[in-house]
Scaffold this active site. Sequence first.
Site, PDB file in Angstrom:
ATOM      1  N   ASP A   1    -104.670  41.863 -71.047  1.00 26.04           N
ATOM      2  CA  ASP A   1    -103.357  42.461 -71.244  1.00 26.04           C
ATOM      3  C   ASP A   1    -102.820  42.888 -69.869  1.00 26.04           C
ATOM      4  O   ASP A   1    -103.445  43.700 -69.184  1.00 26.04           O
ATOM      5  CB  ASP A   1    -103.548  43.685 -72.153  1.00 26.04           C
ATOM      6  CG  ASP A   1    -102.263  44.441 -72.419  1.00 26.04           C
ATOM      7  OD1 ASP A   1    -101.257  44.226 -71.720  1.00 26.04           O
ATOM      8  OD2 ASP A   1    -102.285  45.282 -73.338  1.00 26.04           O
TER       9      ASP A   1
ATOM     10  N   ASN B   1     -85.855  39.351 -70.530  1.00 30.37           N
ATOM     11  CA  ASN B   1     -84.686  38.537 -70.868  1.00 30.37           C
ATOM     12  C   ASN B   1     -83.502  39.094 -70.084  1.00 30.37           C
ATOM     13  O   ASN B   1     -83.605  40.149 -69.464  1.00 30.37           O
ATOM     14  CB  ASN B   1     -84.425  38.521 -72.381  1.00 30.37           C
ATOM     15  CG  ASN B   1     -84.151  39.900 -72.926  1.00 30.37           C
ATOM     16  OD1 ASN B   1     -83.185  40.552 -72.532  1.00 30.37           O
ATOM     17  ND2 ASN B   1     -85.015  40.369 -73.820  1.00 30.37           N
TER      18      ASN B   1
ATOM     19  N   GLY C   1     -93.313  40.582 -76.870  1.00 30.74           N
ATOM     20  CA  GLY C   1     -94.279  40.000 -75.929  1.00 30.74           C
ATOM     21  C   GLY C   1     -94.627  40.925 -74.772  1.00 30.74           C
ATOM     22  O   GLY C   1     -94.824  42.131 -74.954  1.00 30.74           O
TER      23      GLY C   1
ATOM     24  N   ASP D   1     -92.781  41.905 -72.351  1.00 34.66           N
ATOM     25  CA  ASP D   1     -91.682  42.846 -72.129  1.00 34.66           C
ATOM     26  C   ASP D   1     -91.872  44.108 -72.989  1.00 34.66           C
ATOM     27  O   ASP D   1     -91.809  45.242 -72.487  1.00 34.66           O
ATOM     28  CB  ASP D   1     -90.388  42.115 -72.508  1.00 34.66           C
ATOM     29  CG  ASP D   1     -89.142  42.744 -71.922  1.00 34.66           C
ATOM     30  OD1 ASP D   1     -89.274  43.670 -71.101  1.00 34.66           O
ATOM     31  OD2 ASP D   1     -88.041  42.288 -72.285  1.00 34.66           O
TER      32      ASP D   1
ATOM     33  N   THR E   1     -93.979  31.148 -71.743  1.00 34.85           N
ATOM     34  CA  THR E   1     -94.888  30.431 -72.652  1.00 34.85           C
ATOM     35  C   THR E   1     -95.040  31.084 -74.028  1.00 34.85           C
ATOM     36  O   THR E   1     -95.825  30.612 -74.851  1.00 34.85           O
ATOM     37  CB  THR E   1     -96.301  30.292 -72.039  1.00 34.85           C
ATOM     38  OG1 THR E   1     -96.847  31.608 -71.852  1.00 34.85           O
ATOM     39  CG2 THR E   1     -96.262  29.547 -70.725  1.00 34.85           C
ATOM     40  N   GLY E   2     -94.308  32.163 -74.271  1.00 32.44           N
ATOM     41  CA  GLY E   2     -94.390  32.830 -75.566  1.00 32.44           C
ATOM     42  C   GLY E   2     -93.150  32.538 -76.391  1.00 32.44           C
ATOM     43  O   GLY E   2     -92.926  31.417 -76.843  1.00 32.44           O
TER      44      GLY E   2
ATOM     45  N   TYR F   1     -90.310  31.952 -75.474  1.00 32.27           N
ATOM     46  CA  TYR F   1     -89.488  30.878 -74.890  1.00 32.27           C
ATOM     47  C   TYR F   1     -90.126  29.490 -74.977  1.00 32.27           C
ATOM     48  O   TYR F   1     -89.566  28.508 -74.473  1.00 32.27           O
ATOM     49  CB  TYR F   1     -89.085  31.237 -73.457  1.00 32.27           C
ATOM     50  CG  TYR F   1     -88.035  32.341 -73.359  1.00 32.27           C
ATOM     51  CD1 TYR F   1     -87.399  32.842 -74.489  1.00 32.27           C
ATOM     52  CD2 TYR F   1     -87.679  32.892 -72.127  1.00 32.27           C
ATOM     53  CE1 TYR F   1     -86.453  33.858 -74.395  1.00 32.27           C
ATOM     54  CE2 TYR F   1     -86.719  33.898 -72.030  1.00 32.27           C
ATOM     55  CZ  TYR F   1     -86.103  34.375 -73.172  1.00 32.27           C
ATOM     56  OH  TYR F   1     -85.155  35.367 -73.081  1.00 32.27           O
TER      57      TYR F   1
END
Length: 169
Positions: A10, A24, A32, A34, A123-124, A126
């Site tokens: 993490d 974003n 995620g 963020d 990669t999550g 998005y």
Amino acid sequence: MTTITLVQGDITRQSADAIVNAANSSLLGGGGVDGAIHRRGGPAILQECRALRASRYGKGLPTGQAVATTAGDLDARWVIHTVGPVYSQSEDRSDLLASCYRESLKAADELGARTVAFPAVSTGVYRWPMEDAARIAVETVRNTPTAVEEVCFVLFDERAYDAFARQVG
Ligand code: AR6
């Protein structure tokens, strides 16, 4: 020479001069990485993000760019927020993803950060394919001149870790 290291875990548990957030454009939080950064870092981060929206980034932070704030309660001096591109099959947005790493390193240099922790941007939510994202991340860090001494990629799961390990070799 920048040393590249890999950790599975993490990113909000890492210590580094700067921790990069996969944000974003709104800079006002999300899921995620963020969400985790704002939860663990506390309200000071959001407060600075709001101030950025009220000043330099009235329309939000454009994709591929990066901006720093305090790291709040995280074990870091700064959070560098960068906005990855949403993956597209019809349009090649690789340069925007590479730009996230370049611009984050540039921000780190401006701050004087010597150690920087990155997540696997895009990669999550998005949806960027992990193997390709790992290639772009590692190639870009290798090819970007910087005073950052250590870049640590913090990968959430084994699949991501293995993809980055294949690139680092
Ligand atoms: N530490 C390290 N990696 C993590 C963590 C964590 N705590 N949590 C998730 N990951 P994502 P994106 C991995 O979705 O694709 C947000 O809502 C995750 O498994 O965080 O750039 C923002 O507000 C994945 O491999 O970022 C934006 O709206 C990687 O981190 C949007 O998501 C990136 O996943 C950005 O999407």
